[in-house]
Design a protein around this motif. Sequence first.
Motif, PDB file in Angstrom:
ATOM      1  N   ALA A  86       2.830 -10.084   6.894  1.00  0.00           N
ATOM      2  CA  ALA A  86       1.372  -9.955   6.948  1.00  0.00           C
ATOM      3  C   ALA A  86       0.954  -8.571   6.473  1.00  0.00           C
ATOM      4  O   ALA A  86       1.772  -7.651   6.384  1.00  0.00           O
ATOM      5  CB  ALA A  86       0.877 -10.187   8.377  1.00  0.00           C
ATOM      6  N   ASP A  87      -0.331  -8.458   6.202  1.00  0.00           N
ATOM      7  CA  ASP A  87      -0.933  -7.182   5.829  1.00  0.00           C
ATOM      8  C   ASP A  87      -1.360  -6.473   7.118  1.00  0.00           C
ATOM      9  O   ASP A  87      -2.094  -7.064   7.931  1.00  0.00           O
ATOM     10  CB  ASP A  87      -2.152  -7.476   4.938  1.00  0.00           C
ATOM     11  N   ILE A  88      -0.929  -5.250   7.285  1.00  0.00           N
ATOM     12  CA  ILE A  88      -1.269  -4.537   8.533  1.00  0.00           C
ATOM     13  C   ILE A  88      -2.779  -4.393   8.708  1.00  0.00           C
ATOM     14  O   ILE A  88      -3.266  -4.302   9.835  1.00  0.00           O
ATOM     15  CB  ILE A  88      -0.610  -3.130   8.593  1.00  0.00           C
ATOM     16  N   VAL A 102       5.222   2.592  -0.640  1.00  0.00           N
ATOM     17  CA  VAL A 102       6.615   2.218  -0.957  1.00  0.00           C
ATOM     18  C   VAL A 102       7.448   2.116   0.322  1.00  0.00           C
ATOM     19  O   VAL A 102       7.021   2.546   1.401  1.00  0.00           O
ATOM     20  CB  VAL A 102       7.255   3.272  -1.882  1.00  0.00           C
ATOM     21  N   THR A 161      12.954   5.297   7.769  1.00  0.00           N
ATOM     22  CA  THR A 161      12.994   6.436   8.699  1.00  0.00           C
ATOM     23  C   THR A 161      14.438   6.670   9.131  1.00  0.00           C
ATOM     24  O   THR A 161      15.128   5.725   9.517  1.00  0.00           O
ATOM     25  CB  THR A 161      12.114   6.129   9.933  1.00  0.00           C
ATOM     26  N   GLY A 173       4.152  -1.862   8.986  1.00  0.00           N
ATOM     27  CA  GLY A 173       4.936  -1.644   7.768  1.00  0.00           C
ATOM     28  C   GLY A 173       6.384  -1.480   8.173  1.00  0.00           C
ATOM     29  O   GLY A 173       6.951  -0.394   8.124  1.00  0.00           O
ATOM     30  N   TYR A 188       5.115   4.587   9.464  1.00  0.00           N
ATOM     31  CA  TYR A 188       5.533   5.552   8.448  1.00  0.00           C
ATOM     32  C   TYR A 188       4.830   5.092   7.177  1.00  0.00           C
ATOM     33  O   TYR A 188       5.335   4.268   6.432  1.00  0.00           O
ATOM     34  CB  TYR A 188       7.061   5.516   8.316  1.00  0.00           C
ATOM     35  N   ASP A 197       5.535  -2.007  15.005  1.00  0.00           N
ATOM     36  CA  ASP A 197       5.747  -1.123  13.855  1.00  0.00           C
ATOM     37  C   ASP A 197       4.918  -1.639  12.683  1.00  0.00           C
ATOM     38  O   ASP A 197       5.091  -2.782  12.247  1.00  0.00           O
ATOM     39  CB  ASP A 197       7.242  -1.069  13.496  1.00  0.00           C
ATOM     40  N   ASP A 200       0.812  -1.221   0.000  1.00  0.00           N
ATOM     41  CA  ASP A 200       0.000   0.000   0.000  1.00  0.00           C
ATOM     42  C   ASP A 200       0.838   1.261   0.000  1.00  0.00           C
ATOM     43  O   ASP A 200       0.305   2.356  -0.163  1.00  0.00           O
ATOM     44  CB  ASP A 200      -0.919   0.006   1.228  1.00  0.00           C
ATOM     45  N   GLU A 260       5.161  -6.623   8.246  1.00  0.00           N
ATOM     46  CA  GLU A 260       5.634  -6.174   6.938  1.00  0.00           C
ATOM     47  C   GLU A 260       5.134  -7.136   5.869  1.00  0.00           C
ATOM     48  O   GLU A 260       5.182  -8.349   6.044  1.00  0.00           O
ATOM     49  CB  GLU A 260       7.177  -6.116   6.959  1.00  0.00           C
ATOM     50  N   TYR A 261       4.658  -6.582   4.746  1.00  0.00           N
ATOM     51  CA  TYR A 261       4.060  -7.415   3.707  1.00  0.00           C
ATOM     52  C   TYR A 261       5.101  -8.085   2.822  1.00  0.00           C
ATOM     53  O   TYR A 261       4.909  -9.218   2.367  1.00  0.00           O
ATOM     54  CB  TYR A 261       3.132  -6.547   2.843  1.00  0.00           C
TER      55      TYR A 261
HETATM   56  C1  LIG Z   1       7.665   3.937   4.341  1.00  0.00           C
HETATM   57  S1  LIG Z   1       8.105   2.287   4.716  1.00  0.00           S
HETATM   58  C2  LIG Z   1       8.459   2.408   6.444  1.00  0.00           C
HETATM   59  C3  LIG Z   1       9.395   1.331   6.949  1.00  0.00           C
HETATM   60  C4  LIG Z   1       9.734   1.418   8.435  1.00  0.00           C
HETATM   61  N1  LIG Z   1       8.538   1.441   9.260  1.00  0.00           N
HETATM   62  C5  LIG Z   1      10.542   2.656   8.697  1.00  0.00           C
HETATM   63  O1  LIG Z   1       9.947   3.643   9.195  1.00  0.00           O
HETATM   64  O2  LIG Z   1      11.733   2.676   8.406  1.00  0.00           O
HETATM   65  C6  LIG Z   1       6.521   1.448   4.646  1.00  0.00           C
HETATM   66  C7  LIG Z   1       6.620  -0.067   4.675  1.00  0.00           C
HETATM   67  O3  LIG Z   1       5.297  -0.600   4.713  1.00  0.00           O
HETATM   68  C8  LIG Z   1       5.260  -1.792   3.938  1.00  0.00           C
HETATM   69  N2  LIG Z   1       3.849  -2.011   3.578  1.00  0.00           N
HETATM   70  C9  LIG Z   1       3.103  -1.365   2.646  1.00  0.00           C
HETATM   71  N3  LIG Z   1       1.827  -1.789   2.680  1.00  0.00           N
HETATM   72  C10 LIG Z   1       1.749  -2.729   3.663  1.00  0.00           C
HETATM   73  C11 LIG Z   1       0.685  -3.517   4.185  1.00  0.00           C
HETATM   74  N4  LIG Z   1      -0.573  -3.419   3.741  1.00  0.00           N
HETATM   75  N5  LIG Z   1       0.977  -4.383   5.180  1.00  0.00           N
HETATM   76  C12 LIG Z   1       2.242  -4.503   5.660  1.00  0.00           C
HETATM   77  N6  LIG Z   1       3.281  -3.760   5.212  1.00  0.00           N
HETATM   78  C13 LIG Z   1       3.038  -2.874   4.223  1.00  0.00           C
HETATM   79  C14 LIG Z   1       6.175  -1.488   2.774  1.00  0.00           C
HETATM   80  O4  LIG Z   1       6.627  -2.688   2.167  1.00  0.00           O
HETATM   81  C15 LIG Z   1       7.287  -0.697   3.457  1.00  0.00           C
HETATM   82  O5  LIG Z   1       8.321  -1.545   3.897  1.00  0.00           O
END
Ligand SMILES: C[S@@+](CC[C@H](N)C(=O)[O-])C[C@H]1O[C@@H](n2cnc3c(N)ncnc32)[C@H](O)[C@@H]1O
Length: 302
Positions: free
Chosen positions: A158-160, A81, A85, A109, A174, A107, A79, A131-132
């Motif tokens: 998994a999907d959040i 990229v 952080t 994603g 994030y 956390d 959902d 994390e997906y």
């Molecule tokens: C902007 S990054 C943030 C990564 C980490 N939380 C950080 O702050 O460094 C967003 C992350 O969410 C993951 N993601 C996107 N949609 C998701 C979903 N529906 N379920 C789980 N993870 C997801 C992406 O693969 C990505 O690694």
Amino acid sequence: MRITLSMAALALVLAAPTASQVRILQTSPDPVNPLAGPNVPDLLSSKTAPTNLTRLQDPDEPQYGDEVYRPYSGQAGKDVVWVPTPDSLVRAMLETAGVTRNDYVVDLGAGDGRIAIAAGRDFGARAHGIEYNPKMVALARRNAQRAGVADRVTFAQADIFKSDFSEATVVTMYLLPSLNLRLRETILKMRPGTRVVSHAFDMGDWEPDQTIRTDDASGYMWIVPAQVAGRWAFEIGNERFATELGQTFQKLSVPRGGPLRAGEVRGTIVRLTRANGQVIEGEVRGDTIIGRGWTASRIASN
Ligand SMILES: C[S@@+](CC[C@H](N)C(=O)[O-])C[C@H]1O[C@@H](n2cnc3c(N)ncnc32)[C@H](O)[C@@H]1O
């Protein structure tokens, strides 16, 4: 070509992709998740742009990952990229949330696991990342091993939006403004006092309890408020009265001209200003609020 990628820019791009943007985005499926929607930034709208996003890594960008997997900032996700952080903001987010060894940090994603790992390594907390992308999950697990925290920092592929994170005492994320809003109702049902920290993006009209700033990034922190909307019977010293409390997130409203003038709730702590100007504080415990020298009992919920 230097590509500077900020999540704020991503949010703008993703808010209203043009037809050409969507076409470009659709030519570049995430190799891990070919079903990923148009969630890649339009870095490519010039005619010279290649159509394969995986070749677009900024040569000046630090190398991420390890010898097994090298993700790049801006790579597609389900959902949203992946953009990591910065470490300074990771620390500031966890400090602002007041994370301790008693916390369970989740956390949403989790990317390469940096927030969950910092929570375990630097704050002694238990932490979990959802994390997906399975390659990112595997990388995050290796990173936790290398940091020596794999016993208390775990990751799930998994999907959040299909995961239960209700046991968290601190939620970090994030994502994107729209995703924060999709999560908001679930978050508001979490235990009162749960801290929620978001890098960059807010939660609409739920105002943050605190803003976080570092040199190069910013974020917000909210404390899940106890739900106190309804009618309450108060006993303050010898005084007895019943009154309504209205609630919009952490702000309380009271009838004009009544025995209370204003109110707010921070986690489980209710703070009320009486008509005489006295400020009283109490803790919500189920259907009771207990303060020093006063109590209130819930008569009806809204
Ligand atoms: C902007 S990054 C943030 C990564 C980490 N939380 C950080 O702050 O460094 C967003 C992350 O969410 C993951 N993601 C996107 N949609 C998701 C979903 N529906 N379920 C789980 N993870 C997801 C992406 O693969 C990505 O690694």
